[in-house]
Write an enzyme that holds these catalytic residues in place. Sequence first.
Site, PDB file in Angstrom:
ATOM      1  N   GLU A  42      -9.873   5.748   7.095  1.00 57.11           N
ATOM      2  CA  GLU A  42      -8.445   6.052   7.019  1.00 57.11           C
ATOM      3  C   GLU A  42      -8.085   7.363   6.337  1.00 57.11           C
ATOM      4  O   GLU A  42      -7.171   8.058   6.789  1.00 57.11           O
ATOM      5  CB  GLU A  42      -7.720   4.901   6.287  1.00 57.11           C
ATOM      6  CG  GLU A  42      -7.683   3.615   7.080  1.00 57.11           C
ATOM      7  CD  GLU A  42      -7.315   2.424   6.207  1.00 57.11           C
ATOM      8  OE1 GLU A  42      -8.107   2.099   5.309  1.00 57.11           O
ATOM      9  OE2 GLU A  42      -6.239   1.845   6.409  1.00 57.11           O
TER      10      GLU A  42
ATOM     11  N   ARG B 137       0.826  -1.204   0.000  1.00 56.97           N
ATOM     12  CA  ARG B 137       0.000   0.000   0.000  1.00 56.97           C
ATOM     13  C   ARG B 137       0.864   1.260   0.000  1.00 56.97           C
ATOM     14  O   ARG B 137       0.470   2.293  -0.549  1.00 56.97           O
ATOM     15  CB  ARG B 137      -0.982  -0.007   1.185  1.00 56.97           C
ATOM     16  CG  ARG B 137      -2.085   1.044   1.071  1.00 56.97           C
ATOM     17  CD  ARG B 137      -3.200   0.859   2.094  1.00 56.97           C
ATOM     18  NE  ARG B 137      -4.264  -0.026   1.633  1.00 56.97           N
ATOM     19  CZ  ARG B 137      -5.366   0.382   0.969  1.00 56.97           C
ATOM     20  NH1 ARG B 137      -5.539   1.662   0.695  1.00 56.97           N
ATOM     21  NH2 ARG B 137      -6.271  -0.487   0.589  1.00 56.97           N
TER      22      ARG B 137
END
Lengths: 776, 509
Positions: free
Chosen positions: A727, A324
């Site tokens: 997030e 990520r």
Amino acid sequence: MDAHAKPDAGGSVAGAAGSAIPHDSSHLHVSGEATYTDDIPEPRGVLHLAVGMSTRPHARIVAMDFDAVRRAPGVVEVLTADDIPGDNNCGPVVADDPILAPGLVQYVGQAVFAVAAHTVEQARKAVALARIEYEDLEPVLDIPTAIATGSFVLPTETLERGDTAAALDKAAHRLRGELALGGQDQFYLEGQIALALPREDGDLFVYSSTQHPGEVQHLVAHSLRRHSKDVVVECRRMGGAFGGKESQAALIACIAGLMADRTRKPCKLRLDRDVDMLMTGKRHDFIIHYDVGFDDNGRIEGIDFMFASRCGMSADLSGAINDRTMFHCDNAYYLPNVKILSHRCKTHTVSNTAFRGFGGPQGMFGIEYAIDDIARYLRKDPLEVRRANYYGVGQRNVTPYQQVVDDNILEEITQKLVRTSDYAERRAEVREFNAQSPVLKRGLAFTPVKFGISFTATHLNQAGALLHVYTDGTVHLNHGGTEMGQGLFTKVAQVVADELQIDVERIKITASDTSKVPNASATAASSGTDLNGKAAQAAAQTIKARLTRFAAEHFRVAESAVVFRNNAVQAGDATVSFAELAKMAWFARVPLSSTGFYSTPKINYDRSTFSGRPFYYFAYGAAVSEVIIDTLTGEYRTLRVDILHDCGRSLNPAIDMGQIEGGFIQGVGWLTSEELWWNDQGELKTHAPSTYKIPVCSDVPEDFRVEILESGLNREDTVFRSKAVGEPPLMLGLSVFYALRDAIAAVGPDGCLPGLRAPATPEAVLAAVSAVRATQ
Amino acid sequence: MSNHRTDRIRFILDGTVIELRNVDPTRTVLQYLREDLHRTGSKEGCAEGDCGACTVVLAEVGKDNRLHARAINACIQFLPTLDGKELLTVESLRGSDGSLHPVQQAMVNCHGSQCGFCTPGFVMSLFALYKNAQSPSRVTIDNALAGNLCRCTGYRPIVDAARAMYGCASERSDNWLLAACSSGPASSDEKRRVERLQSIQHGDTVALEYGAKRYFAPRSCNELAELLGAWPDARLLAGGTDVGLWVTKQHRELDTVIYTGRVTELCGQGVADDAINIGAAVTLAEAMPLLLRHFPALHELLLRFASPPIRNAGTLGGNVANGSPIGDSMPALLVADACLRLRSANGTRELPLAKFYLDYQKNALRTGEFVEQIIIPLPSAGDELRTYKISKRFDQDISAVCGAYRLRFDDDGRIVEARIAYGGLAATPRRAHRCEAVLQGALPSTDLTHKAQQALREDFEPISDMRASDQYRRQVAGNLLQRLFMDISAAQSGAELTGIYEYGRAREA
């Protein structure tokens, strides 16, 4: 007519999608009645556990002597690796995470043995009496040593698009940077805890404070050499998690489960704050190198990144986390030629793990630093350079991993926020202030966020739900998601309320439970509502379809003439309350219980080539922060923050606002006051709030203007067109870091590039100020 | 001459007098609530008084015969110290009809909870604020919440609740719990509570035995001296904000504990003979107004000194006697030429604070001796006093460096007396004698600052740890001298110069 129903053709149900209702447990939170795992009435004969930890970063265990431990008051049992009947592993992906150290310790704080006693105090005191003899081995304690010695938990990965080397050579300008970026402890207020109850026939019931009950179930079962069917895991709520209870909760549950199995007594393991911080993983710290070529406008032509993260002693979730990072080191920017090298370093420190953003924040930190450098080097406003590099619409819109960015709203957000924050005027004010203020300097920064939504491991993008309708028209709702404070349970209940057109109070929100919804993914990757909301909606739709068919038959109307609205059902000319219809359907033997299932469409991604469509869509936002620093001490304050964030069509603006503000402040903490500090023996010395400083109330600017993008609408078919919000806002905190850097730059001449490490503690800020001054 | 002794403690919880014998002296209030009473609203987040999830409120009758509420950390408060007090927990606030308290309702309305684990602690800190302030400014709210950590919300909705809670109160209620801070007459409910509390006050010495452990709460200095003579290894307990951690963190067994909080002479403070005299058991919160009256320059330092729950329990005497190198009161007391009155069965003696600290965690106390009083000479006209605290976080943090400075100038602007002391730079808080010598008799100038900074580097050999590197400590300590002269000259020219902590923030009236 049901007395509870309030049919009103014009109104809408209480708690419908989009309404800002309070968190479903708020009245319990404020009165102390919300039950966390440690608050559950303890079963008869419960034993309390404590864990003995390694005091060495890397050593062989030569001998262990528990005589004094066993003799200590109240001690019932001592458990070591040798006593584990099944797999001694709690690693989520790779089986390299021992529950109890099997003769080799690999970090200070690693669990070596567990003690069961009648009270918590007895267990914790007894632990200190163990005599463990070690034979020290050479430890690897930092990233540079790991790279130099080739110490990695997973293979190094590379992603390249275009010809980066050629682009760098050809570029009009070129800059290189080496950055140090610290980790972060989750610091959930409720520490890790599990309570395991033996049941008949060797079965176990486990209360676990976990984001991933299904995985805890599997790992507990396998550690006992049993099967998933033999273990049930339940979690009503966590006192915060932030990724720290995604994989890490399993260790605690496994120890409790093993001891419960061995003693045949209920066993509770609640980690003390210090033990929690020493024993469990954190956000990865990184060393980042970049080499960037760009034109006179600051537009990037090529960039070569090296990311090296401290994974700690095992793989844990580090593979996906570092992936990520690679997926987010573009942030909002088109990188025509790019090379990303990602090292996953093995160190003899605690195994790092998930934390809100999951590697994404570190990737963004890298590109934002490079862009900030480009702007300073060219003596341009960093915002101008950021915009020059934004992904385009219809062009310059392919990510390094070949996904087309087709929902880009960066310019819309930027234009609005620049206007509402008075960015240009304040830029001028800041410049003027700094010209006249020799000691105090102000800084201003605008940073955007583009964050990909979905688990990058495609198979995890699925969810299940279970819904019962009772004959009084009330609903029992269950799904595979977990509640850690983010308001997931509230939002999913709103989805069901809206779908069934009943007041949300008529829906009982129930604990995550592996016996109701099997094999659920972790509640992570911001995907909780997207996945579980859709699954619950599907379950509600199934029941609604059955009720519609029944009502159509019963009232002899077409199914299209059956309308659910505001706690009532209209069938042609007839109107009955939802409760009445439920009772009628029951009499008619219509099933009133259904599962629901959802899997995210469109995503596909080939990890072997790092290409495809890992993300269903992107969430966007931007922040403008202004700070002031004291160049004598390095201290600073955040003076004003403006945020504009995209939640799609918000399911609950109050809850989404909480995620935006809370995420932002958490991100600011990561980059400012939260410092993890190890000594040269590999011991973490910041393992309690006395030494590890998360933001407090006074750190939040008085002038804090947060807006949810009003025109927000997910172009993809998400639940009520909402967007994930867990997030993405964390990374808005980058604006404070770059505002600090802006203020530091004001100490030097135009064009200076202050080297500021993160976290930017007062010490780091003063070091940067001093370095800038020293070059003058 | 020994006082009458009692082997029980009594306190009030939800209107009931709880009487306990056989109390473990070091059982914490939080353990008692959660483990013994299964009253689990109060949470353990850190067991060291740093996160506030365990915050409860103690109510006591003041000299004005009114009920006063203060927040404390249940996780490090020992149970026997509740004797004579009313304990209020988050469970105490709901009405008998189940209705939420205005503070609780405001938290719901403002979306002030997410995971909810810190929430009971916030509710209790807000409740203390509700009882003690009327329309709090943001600075007051920040201060009231400085001891409560929330990891979810980002605090904004909690600040909103702190403002909204007054509006959530129904019209003036006879219920003391529901009534916000007011200067009005006591309600009949408050009077009832006061009477109930008065009914459990007593003049006895508490003497508890629990297995091999003992707990004493004497009433007089004589008796305290006597007990210390009889139990030379006894641990003196004041606020317990440090000793509490010995138990919860280090799992130490304290066999004999002598609590100073009921010793009448130690609980007094006042001004006499041109000095402020503060009894060793006076809490930091109680001492602050008196100190600020005479030393307004301590404003920021005291605001940032730990958190309200810690200041409500912890004492100035404890901070001084503990002698931590990073204790925040000592640098200021050192430059003020503070003295300690030490007492034992053999009598009293006075010792300048500068001579009290011998080495790391070693002080000049003899066996059987205790700190009775801190004596702080009042400042003279012409004294310029400044203190600076440097830490990673402004609130509820431990100093990396804490500097205190007192300079006296003559009419020509010459420094005729210089006192400089630092915490965080050595094994004990101590004066910077070389630096002082450079300043003595000199006229301030850039050159003088440089010389003083040079001397300071010779005064201290700081260490590196998790709070700061030696290099940062050294650099900041020197830079603070520059800040000192900037501040003094700004003040003398009437220019307003705020520190970074208060920059852009309205100070309380």
